[in-house]
Scaffold this active site. Sequence first.
Site, PDB file in Angstrom:
ATOM      1  N   ASP A  12       0.833  -1.196   0.000  1.00 25.77           N
ATOM      2  CA  ASP A  12       0.000   0.000   0.000  1.00 25.77           C
ATOM      3  C   ASP A  12       0.872   1.252   0.000  1.00 25.77           C
ATOM      4  O   ASP A  12       1.922   1.291   0.637  1.00 25.77           O
ATOM      5  CB  ASP A  12      -0.897  -0.018   1.247  1.00 25.77           C
ATOM      6  CG  ASP A  12      -1.843   1.155   1.320  1.00 25.77           C
ATOM      7  OD1 ASP A  12      -2.815   1.172   0.544  1.00 25.77           O
ATOM      8  OD2 ASP A  12      -1.613   2.058   2.145  1.00 25.77           O
ATOM      9  N   GLU A  52       1.345  -0.372  -4.917  1.00 24.31           N
ATOM     10  CA  GLU A  52       0.383   0.672  -5.268  1.00 24.31           C
ATOM     11  C   GLU A  52       1.138   1.955  -5.597  1.00 24.31           C
ATOM     12  O   GLU A  52       1.664   2.627  -4.711  1.00 24.31           O
ATOM     13  CB  GLU A  52      -0.596   0.923  -4.119  1.00 24.31           C
ATOM     14  CG  GLU A  52      -1.669   1.945  -4.501  1.00 24.31           C
ATOM     15  CD  GLU A  52      -2.392   2.546  -3.308  1.00 24.31           C
ATOM     16  OE1 GLU A  52      -3.517   3.030  -3.512  1.00 24.31           O
ATOM     17  OE2 GLU A  52      -1.832   2.540  -2.192  1.00 24.31           O
TER      18      GLU A  52
END
Length: 494
Positions: free
Chosen positions: A208, A245
């Site tokens: 993330d 990401e």
Amino acid sequence: MIKFALALTLCLAGASLSLAQHNPQWWGNRNTIVHLFEWKWSDIAEECETFLAPRGFAGVQVSPVNENIISSGRPWWERYQPISYKLTTRSGNEEEFADMVRRCNDVGIRIYVDVLLNHMSGDFDGVAVGTAGTEAEPSKKSFPGVPYTAQDFHPSCEITDWNDRFQVQECELVGLKDLNQHSDYVRSKLIEFLDHLIELGVAGFRVDAAKHMASEDLEYIYGSLSNLNIDHGFPHNARPFIFQEVIDHGHETVSREEYNELGAVTEFRFSEEIGKAFRGNNALKWLQSWGTDWGFLKSEQALTFVDNHDNQRDQGAVLNYKSPRQYKMATAFHLAYPYGISRVMSSFAFDDHDTPPPQDAQENIISPEFDEDGVCVNGWICEHRWRQIYAMVGFKNAVRDTELHGWWDNGDNQISFCRGNKGFLAVNNNLYDLSQELNTCLPAGEYCDVTSGSLIDGACTGKSVTVNEHGYGYIHIGSDDFDGVLALHVNAKV
């Protein structure tokens, strides 16, 4: 000369390592990851055994596994505000997680964990209590459950200029306390956390907010991780699959190219452009050149998706389950076209950005329930259980390692193409019927359209197409048909 040889050896070792981190470690000819967003570990284990494995899925992306802050109303994003690395969340505890990983690996379904390396939780009034009972004082950057103190974080600052690399990578993303990954101590804690998950049998990680961390820091962390656990069926010296990401629209100060050699990168442009096309804002005929010609990453570097848990909640071009006909067409194209590492979304219903997952009166996540057709009810959407989507997972498996050829279009929004001599896809996104003799490239015979029905005991429950000795068949997709797509493959021959 010795120094040169050593430098060359280290360079080659680094290149080999990064290449290995692009390998999803799938079983056999399986190809597709599903994100079971906010599911409980026990439910994922059962889904692996009873649904995903029999239908040829390759892996599951799971929600963050480590302890998080408890926020009022229990919005989904509380999972992205960690306060320790204890494996206790609303999805279950460490024992339940380990059981899920074991059971899924046993049936050939790999597990990829959404991990939070960039930050801890944001500000909280007073003492925060986490899902494992751990206390923390985020406003003081005090997280005794790790432990982290203020010295383990970057100085607090707000991101006001997204073209300023320092702000993007050292200030606080939406107020989340920003860890200093250049610190040896912080690195050691992150590596310890990831290695524990590897020991439990996971195949890799979705990282993330990767663009908010310096690529050289991530390179060190990834390179320090253990090999995958051979006790879970991984080959010797297999490296964890990394997908990061990185939101890059093509004009970002921090670009995806800084990360794509370290592992795969989430290709957000794919999501945006496929949404525009199937919403009717760009003619499907242009999709013939889909892939790098559109400015996308190389296929082996791109984690591709129609929507994800974040952008499905945004306004704009991105498709989600609320536009089911277009969504199914886009997903069919996604899984049929030979580009990228495919991931499909499995959502829960939401009315606003913060809607929590389905839960009971005590705010416990509830298990999905299914109707007689296996479709989820009780607040879960479960797109992966829609026939038009799981059937295309089977299509993707059937046509693996074949080339795209035989492209046809009507100059607008009707298209078709072949995958070798193993598969054929046709799509109609016009407001009038597609009725055409088309080259399917398939051997002669009768084939079941897997998007409209299933092949059961030698009979097709949906449309079927007869292919002649020249590979041609009559294709009809009505403008008002329930599905705007038709898919044939050699494993669905009547």
